[in-house]
Design a protein around this motif. Structure first.
Motif: not given
Length: 184
Positions: A46, A96, A100, A106
């Protein structure tokens, strides 16, 4: 953010403040840190994608090629105090969740354009938030990405002009439009 903006950020960062700078400048780790702070492989992936969004691959490799996620992890664990570490973790979780909810996918699976638009929106929120300066995570991510990239071998030797052992001092070097900045 394009490369030119990233270079401006480096200049500002070198003359400005950076979260975790006290530990870097004094060489001492903060006394109050989160014990056993660990990042999962998914967290590192990420962070790599966030870094790649900030400094993407163009004619030179992007931040992901420097393993920017590992660099960020090391800096957060070694130079941030507990409050800064918690702000970083909370900020990542917020990105995150909000990404979303806003984009329907994602962050890692989203297009580069969607990721960039979202991060630019966070930067605008930060600029317009007044005294409280929220969300601070965008500055943490930007500073760590720029610092990690331009101090890596890839950033210093491919994005900047690099001379391993400089020769004589030339105080006046002609600048040609489009020349790379010099690595320090």
């Amino acid at each position: 953010m394009n490369r030119r903006d990233a270079l401006k950020s480096v200049a500002l960062m070198m003359g400005g403040t950076m979260i975790g700078a006290t530990a870097i400048l004094t060489g001492c780790a903060p006394e109050n840190q989160i014990k056993d702070l660990n990042f999962s492989p998914e967290d590192l992936a990420f962070l790599d994608e966030i870094g790649e969004t900030i400094i993407p691959t163009t004619d030179t490799p992007g931040a992901k090629a420097t393993k920017i996620g590992e660099f960020m992890q090391m800096m957060v664990k070694d130079t941030y105090d507990a409050e800064q570490q918690q702000a970083f973790i909370d900020g990542l979780n917020t990105i995150r969740k909000e990404f979303k909810a806003e984009k329907g996918s994602d962050f890692i699976q989203a297009s580069a354009e969607d990721r960039l638009a979202y991060l630019n929106g966070l930067q605008e929120q930060f600029k317009n938030s007044g005294e409280e300066r929220k969300p601070i995570i965008i500055n943490m991510l930007r500073d760590l990405t720029v610092l990690g990239y331009f101090t890596s071998e890839i950033g210093a030797s491919q994005a900047l002009r690099y001379v391993e052992v400089p020769g004589r001092y030339d105080g006046c070097i002609d600048y040609q439009k489009g020349d790379k900045a010099w690595a320090i």
